[in-house]
Design a protein around this motif. Sequence first.
Motif, PDB file in Angstrom:
ATOM      1  N   ASP A   1       0.839  -1.208   0.000  1.00 58.64           N
ATOM      2  CA  ASP A   1       0.000   0.000   0.000  1.00 58.64           C
ATOM      3  C   ASP A   1       0.875   1.260   0.000  1.00 58.64           C
ATOM      4  O   ASP A   1       0.589   2.232  -0.701  1.00 58.64           O
ATOM      5  CB  ASP A   1      -0.911   0.034   1.242  1.00 58.64           C
ATOM      6  CG  ASP A   1      -1.934  -1.101   1.206  1.00 58.64           C
ATOM      7  OD1 ASP A   1      -2.143  -1.676   0.113  1.00 58.64           O
ATOM      8  OD2 ASP A   1      -2.504  -1.422   2.273  1.00 58.64           O
ATOM      9  N   PHE A   2       1.932   1.222   0.796  1.00 61.00           N
ATOM     10  CA  PHE A   2       2.836   2.373   0.887  1.00 61.00           C
ATOM     11  C   PHE A   2       3.453   2.658  -0.487  1.00 61.00           C
ATOM     12  O   PHE A   2       3.469   3.798  -0.959  1.00 61.00           O
ATOM     13  CB  PHE A   2       3.927   2.085   1.925  1.00 61.00           C
ATOM     14  CG  PHE A   2       4.874   3.228   2.158  1.00 61.00           C
ATOM     15  CD1 PHE A   2       4.587   4.221   3.092  1.00 61.00           C
ATOM     16  CD2 PHE A   2       6.065   3.322   1.442  1.00 61.00           C
ATOM     17  CE1 PHE A   2       5.470   5.285   3.311  1.00 61.00           C
ATOM     18  CE2 PHE A   2       6.944   4.381   1.647  1.00 61.00           C
ATOM     19  CZ  PHE A   2       6.651   5.356   2.586  1.00 61.00           C
ATOM     20  N   LEU A   3       3.927   1.599  -1.159  1.00 64.23           N
ATOM     21  CA  LEU A   3       4.563   1.791  -2.470  1.00 64.23           C
ATOM     22  C   LEU A   3       3.546   2.256  -3.514  1.00 64.23           C
ATOM     23  O   LEU A   3       3.861   3.078  -4.384  1.00 64.23           O
ATOM     24  CB  LEU A   3       5.260   0.493  -2.911  1.00 64.23           C
ATOM     25  CG  LEU A   3       6.516   0.107  -2.104  1.00 64.23           C
ATOM     26  CD1 LEU A   3       7.055  -1.244  -2.553  1.00 64.23           C
ATOM     27  CD2 LEU A   3       7.610   1.177  -2.225  1.00 64.23           C
ATOM     28  N   THR A   4       2.309   1.726  -3.418  1.00 63.04           N
ATOM     29  CA  THR A   4       1.272   2.158  -4.372  1.00 63.04           C
ATOM     30  C   THR A   4       1.070   3.668  -4.270  1.00 63.04           C
ATOM     31  O   THR A   4       1.065   4.389  -5.284  1.00 63.04           O
ATOM     32  CB  THR A   4      -0.058   1.419  -4.088  1.00 63.04           C
ATOM     33  OG1 THR A   4       0.196   0.019  -4.177  1.00 63.04           O
ATOM     34  CG2 THR A   4      -1.148   1.816  -5.073  1.00 63.04           C
ATOM     35  N   LEU A   5       0.939   4.163  -3.034  1.00 65.26           N
ATOM     36  CA  LEU A   5       0.747   5.606  -2.841  1.00 65.26           C
ATOM     37  C   LEU A   5       1.987   6.379  -3.281  1.00 65.26           C
ATOM     38  O   LEU A   5       1.893   7.434  -3.920  1.00 65.26           O
ATOM     39  CB  LEU A   5       0.452   5.907  -1.370  1.00 65.26           C
ATOM     40  CG  LEU A   5      -0.936   5.492  -0.880  1.00 65.26           C
ATOM     41  CD1 LEU A   5      -1.063   5.679   0.629  1.00 65.26           C
ATOM     42  CD2 LEU A   5      -2.024   6.301  -1.607  1.00 65.26           C
ATOM     43  N   ALA A   6       3.152   5.839  -2.950  1.00 61.94           N
ATOM     44  CA  ALA A   6       4.397   6.532  -3.290  1.00 61.94           C
ATOM     45  C   ALA A   6       4.508   6.711  -4.805  1.00 61.94           C
ATOM     46  O   ALA A   6       4.797   7.813  -5.295  1.00 61.94           O
ATOM     47  CB  ALA A   6       5.591   5.757  -2.747  1.00 61.94           C
ATOM     48  N   PHE A   7       4.239   5.630  -5.552  1.00 61.53           N
ATOM     49  CA  PHE A   7       4.380   5.746  -7.013  1.00 61.53           C
ATOM     50  C   PHE A   7       3.296   6.632  -7.618  1.00 61.53           C
ATOM     51  O   PHE A   7       3.503   7.207  -8.684  1.00 61.53           O
ATOM     52  CB  PHE A   7       4.433   4.356  -7.661  1.00 61.53           C
ATOM     53  CG  PHE A   7       5.798   3.728  -7.528  1.00 61.53           C
ATOM     54  CD1 PHE A   7       6.855   4.165  -8.311  1.00 61.53           C
ATOM     55  CD2 PHE A   7       6.042   2.748  -6.575  1.00 61.53           C
ATOM     56  CE1 PHE A   7       8.121   3.626  -8.177  1.00 61.53           C
ATOM     57  CE2 PHE A   7       7.308   2.196  -6.430  1.00 61.53           C
ATOM     58  CZ  PHE A   7       8.351   2.639  -7.228  1.00 61.53           C
ATOM     59  N   LYS A   8       2.161   6.747  -6.930  1.00 65.56           N
ATOM     60  CA  LYS A   8       1.101   7.626  -7.424  1.00 65.56           C
ATOM     61  C   LYS A   8       1.450   9.094  -7.193  1.00 65.56           C
ATOM     62  O   LYS A   8       1.215   9.950  -8.012  1.00 65.56           O
ATOM     63  CB  LYS A   8      -0.193   7.277  -6.669  1.00 65.56           C
ATOM     64  CG  LYS A   8      -1.439   7.305  -7.570  1.00 65.56           C
ATOM     65  CD  LYS A   8      -2.692   6.951  -6.814  1.00 65.56           C
ATOM     66  CE  LYS A   8      -3.067   5.496  -6.996  1.00 65.56           C
ATOM     67  NZ  LYS A   8      -4.143   5.052  -6.102  1.00 65.56           N
TER      68      LYS A   8
END
Length: 310
Positions: free
Chosen positions: A114-121
Motif C-alpha cells: 500500500d505504501f509503495l502504491t501511494l508513493a508511485f502515485k
Amino acid sequence: MRIYLAPMEGITTYLFRNAFDKFYGGIDCYYTPFIANRHMIQKERYEADPAHNEGLRVVPQVLTNDIDAFVSLSEQFAALGYDEVNLNLGCPSGTVVSKRKGSGMLYDPEKLDDFLTLAFKRIPLPISVKTRIGIRELSEWDEILSVYKKHPIKELIIHPRLQKQFYRESPDLASYVKATKELDIPLCYNGDIYDTDSMKRILEAAPDTQAVMLGRGLLRNPELPMILLGKKDADAPRDMDRFLAFHEEIVSEYKKIMPGEVQLLHRMKELLNYLVYYISNHPEDDIKKIRKAKSLPEYMSAVRIVARNQ
Ligand SMILES: Cc1cc2nc3c(=O)[nH]c(=O)nc-3n(C[C@H](O)[C@H](O)[C@H](O)COP(=O)(O)O)c2cc1C
C-alpha cells in the motif's frame, strides 16, 4: 559494471564523497546517508544541498514510513534538481525497526504494498529501493519479492541479509539470485564485497549483475573500485601519499564545519576504524594507537606514523 558507494550514516557524508571523488573516483552513483525528517535538520540539508554535491551523481535516501513525509521530501529533492529518490527498507537498527521503519517495513508486506502504491502515485521522481530480504526467516523473501514485482521501481538494491542478522554471517547469495530470476527491474547487489574474490563469487552466481554497491570494503580499501574495474592490480603496492592527501582533505573540510576538536576527533576515529585496514598490516593494534590520540595534532601524527610504517 556500475559501482555505487553505499550510504553510511556519519561516514559517507558529502565531505567524504567529495574527497573520495577527488582522490579515487570510479563511483557511478553516491547515496546520501538516510534523511529522516520531513523538515530536514541541518545535517540533512547539508547532505542534500546541490552545492555540496557538484559534479557527482547523488541520490538522496529517505528513511520513513510516513507517506506524506516521503512525498514532501521527494518534492523538495525534485525542486533541488534531483532525478531520483531512494527508499531505505534495509536499516536493521532496533530503534528504527521498532518504529516499523527501515527493514521494519518488511514485517508487513501488505502494508508495504500500500505504501509503495501511494508513493508511485504521488511522488514526482523515479523511486529506487534499498532492501534487506526479511526480518527473521529467509522464507519471507518470496512475499516481499511479490510486492516489489508489482511496482515500477527504478532500481532495487539488495543487501541479502535478514534484519535479525545485522551484519553477522554471510549474505544469502541464493536470495539475490532468486530476485534476478523473478524480477524484471534493474537490480544492484550489496554486501561484503571486499576484494576481487568476493566480487567473483557474485558474478559466478549471477553473471548478469550490472551494478554493485560497496560499503565497508571500499572504506577498508579506497582503491577497491579501481581494482574491481581492472584499473589497478590488486597486488600493486598501496599508495600512501594519495591516502594521506585524501585523509588530510577530509580532516580539513570537517574542521571548517565542526565547532570543536572533540567532535571532529570522534568523527575521524570512527572513520579510521575502517580506513586503518588500508594503512596497516596490524589494524587491530594500530587502531588502538590512533584511538589514544587526545588532540588533532596527536591524531594526525598517529595516522601518519601507522601509514609510513607499513
Ligand atoms: C556505520 C554504518 C552506517 C550505515 N548507514 C546506512 C544508511 O544511512 N542508509 C542505508 O541504506 N544503509 C546504511 N548502512 C548499510 C550500508 O549501506 C550497507 O548496506 C552495508 O554496510 C552492507 O554493505 P557492505 O558489506 O558493502 O558494507 C550503514 C552501514 C554501516 C556499517
